[in-house]
Design an enzyme around this catalytic site. Structure first.
Site, mmCIF file in Angstrom:
data_model
loop_
_atom_site.group_PDB
_atom_site.id
_atom_site.type_symbol
_atom_site.label_atom_id
_atom_site.label_comp_id
_atom_site.label_asym_id
_atom_site.label_seq_id
_atom_site.Cartn_x
_atom_site.Cartn_y
_atom_site.Cartn_z
ATOM 1 N N LEU A 88 -7.750 76.045 52.235
ATOM 2 C CA LEU A 88 -8.392 77.211 52.839
ATOM 3 C C LEU A 88 -9.636 76.913 53.668
ATOM 4 C CD1 LEU A 88 -7.831 79.714 49.906
ATOM 5 C CD2 LEU A 88 -6.339 79.197 51.853
ATOM 6 N N ASN A 105 0.441 72.822 58.606
ATOM 7 C CA ASN A 105 -0.012 73.860 57.682
ATOM 8 C C ASN A 105 1.109 74.862 57.452
ATOM 9 O OD1 ASN A 105 -1.929 75.557 56.221
ATOM 10 N ND2 ASN A 105 -1.934 76.894 58.016
ATOM 11 N N HIS A 107 1.682 78.912 56.532
ATOM 12 C CA HIS A 107 0.990 80.197 56.480
ATOM 13 C C HIS A 107 1.980 81.249 55.975
ATOM 14 C CE1 HIS A 107 -2.175 82.993 57.415
ATOM 15 N NE2 HIS A 107 -1.245 83.811 57.866
ATOM 16 N N ASP A 148 -4.797 78.951 62.082
ATOM 17 C CA ASP A 148 -3.448 79.525 62.257
ATOM 18 C C ASP A 148 -2.996 79.664 63.708
ATOM 19 O OD1 ASP A 148 -3.530 79.864 59.490
ATOM 20 O OD2 ASP A 148 -4.446 81.841 59.699
ATOM 21 N N GLU A 177 8.882 79.438 50.796
ATOM 22 C CA GLU A 177 8.085 78.203 50.879
ATOM 23 C C GLU A 177 8.782 77.063 50.152
ATOM 24 O OE1 GLU A 177 3.628 80.003 51.485
ATOM 25 O OE2 GLU A 177 4.227 79.579 49.442
HETATM 26 C C1 GAR Z 1 0.744 79.730 49.918
HETATM 27 O O1 GAR Z 1 1.435 80.957 49.902
HETATM 28 C C2 GAR Z 1 0.383 79.362 51.344
HETATM 29 O O2 GAR Z 1 1.315 79.796 52.279
HETATM 30 C C3 GAR Z 1 -0.925 80.098 51.507
HETATM 31 O O3 GAR Z 1 -1.597 79.938 50.275
HETATM 32 C C4 GAR Z 1 -0.616 79.882 49.234
HETATM 33 C C5 GAR Z 1 -0.949 78.712 48.341
HETATM 34 O O4 GAR Z 1 -0.155 78.701 47.188
HETATM 35 N N1 GAR Z 1 -1.687 79.544 52.599
HETATM 36 C C6 GAR Z 1 -2.510 80.283 53.344
HETATM 37 O O5 GAR Z 1 -2.692 81.474 53.147
HETATM 38 C C7 GAR Z 1 -3.189 79.514 54.485
HETATM 39 N N2 GAR Z 1 -3.859 80.414 55.381
HETATM 40 P P1 GAR Z 1 -0.039 77.398 46.301
HETATM 41 O O6 GAR Z 1 -1.461 76.892 46.035
HETATM 42 O O7 GAR Z 1 0.601 77.840 45.039
HETATM 43 O O8 GAR Z 1 0.770 76.389 47.040
#
Ligand code: GAR
Length: 198
Positions: A88, A105, A107, A148, A177
């Site tokens: 982040l 990355n 998103h 992003d 994901e």
């Molecule tokens: C994921 O959903 C990812 O896409 C998002 O954070 C989450 C992390 O989950 N990323 C963002 O929002 C980036 N701007 P995780 O720690 O369980 O992998």
């Protein structure tokens, strides 16, 4: 034999994506998850790394933004690609320069919708619900100096039902994901055709 491609995963929180990527590449000799880097001391991803037998390393804001500590660490390990998996912080200039087009990355939305500062994790899903979207999805993209905004490599979609809560959407996004991020990384670092959602 060609050199094994070395990945560093950067994460800030839970680390489900980091774990899925590590599990996907575990039996591979051509691509290796070398280390997981995290920037929040209590991030659960560090525990996942331990359970997976992957080294993890904590760096604070200062390490990232006021020193070359992270860069030197990555160089020492001969890292080829950085994978942001729920990371982040904005990527600092020294890393962008050292890894041109080699940072990707994920998103949890269909960029350019729901991107930018403050749009991460659950905030994104809440905005999707508030705007009565009928679909959302994931975007995997190359990282540049803006949140992003880099070149899109891949998107996958899912429907949003009128009754879906932010948690329901989070669950759907999580499945996307899991299904796609490791495969897209695989294709990207080995220069293979990108997968496509049916
Ligand atoms: C994921 O959903 C990812 O896409 C998002 O954070 C989450 C992390 O989950 N990323 C963002 O929002 C980036 N701007 P995780 O720690 O369980 O992998």
């Amino acid at each position: 034999m060609p050199k094994t491609i070395q990945l560093a995963i950067l994460a800030s929180g839970n680390g489900t994506n980091a774990q899925q990527i590590a599990e996907y590449f575990v039996d591979r000799t051509d691509v290796n998850v070398n280390v997981i880097i995290y920037n929040k001391k209590d991030a659960y991803v560090a525990r996942r790394a331990e359970a997976l037998g992957i080294e993890s390393h904590y760096f604070n804001r200062r390490d990232f933004f006021e020193t070359d500590n992270v860069l030197l660490f990555l160089r020492e390990r001969q890292i080829d690609y950085l994978i942001l998996a729920g990371f982040l912080l904005l990527v600092p200039e020294n890393l962008l320069k050292a890894f041109p087009d080699r940072i990707i990355n994920i998103h949890p939305a269909l960029l350019p919708k729901y991107g930018g500062k403050g749009m991460y994790g659950h905030n994104v899903h809440e905005a999707v619900v508030a705007n009565h979207e009928t679909e959302t999805g994931i975007t995997i993209h190359i990282v540049d100096q803006h949140y992003d905004r880099g070149t899109t490599l891949f998107q996958a979609r899912c429907g949003v039902a009128p009754t879906d809560t932010a948690d329901d959407i989070a669950a759907k996004i999580h499945l996307l994901e899991k299904a796609w991020f490791p495969k897209v990384i695989d294709a990207f670092v080995l220069n293979k055709p990108m997968p496509k959602q049916e």
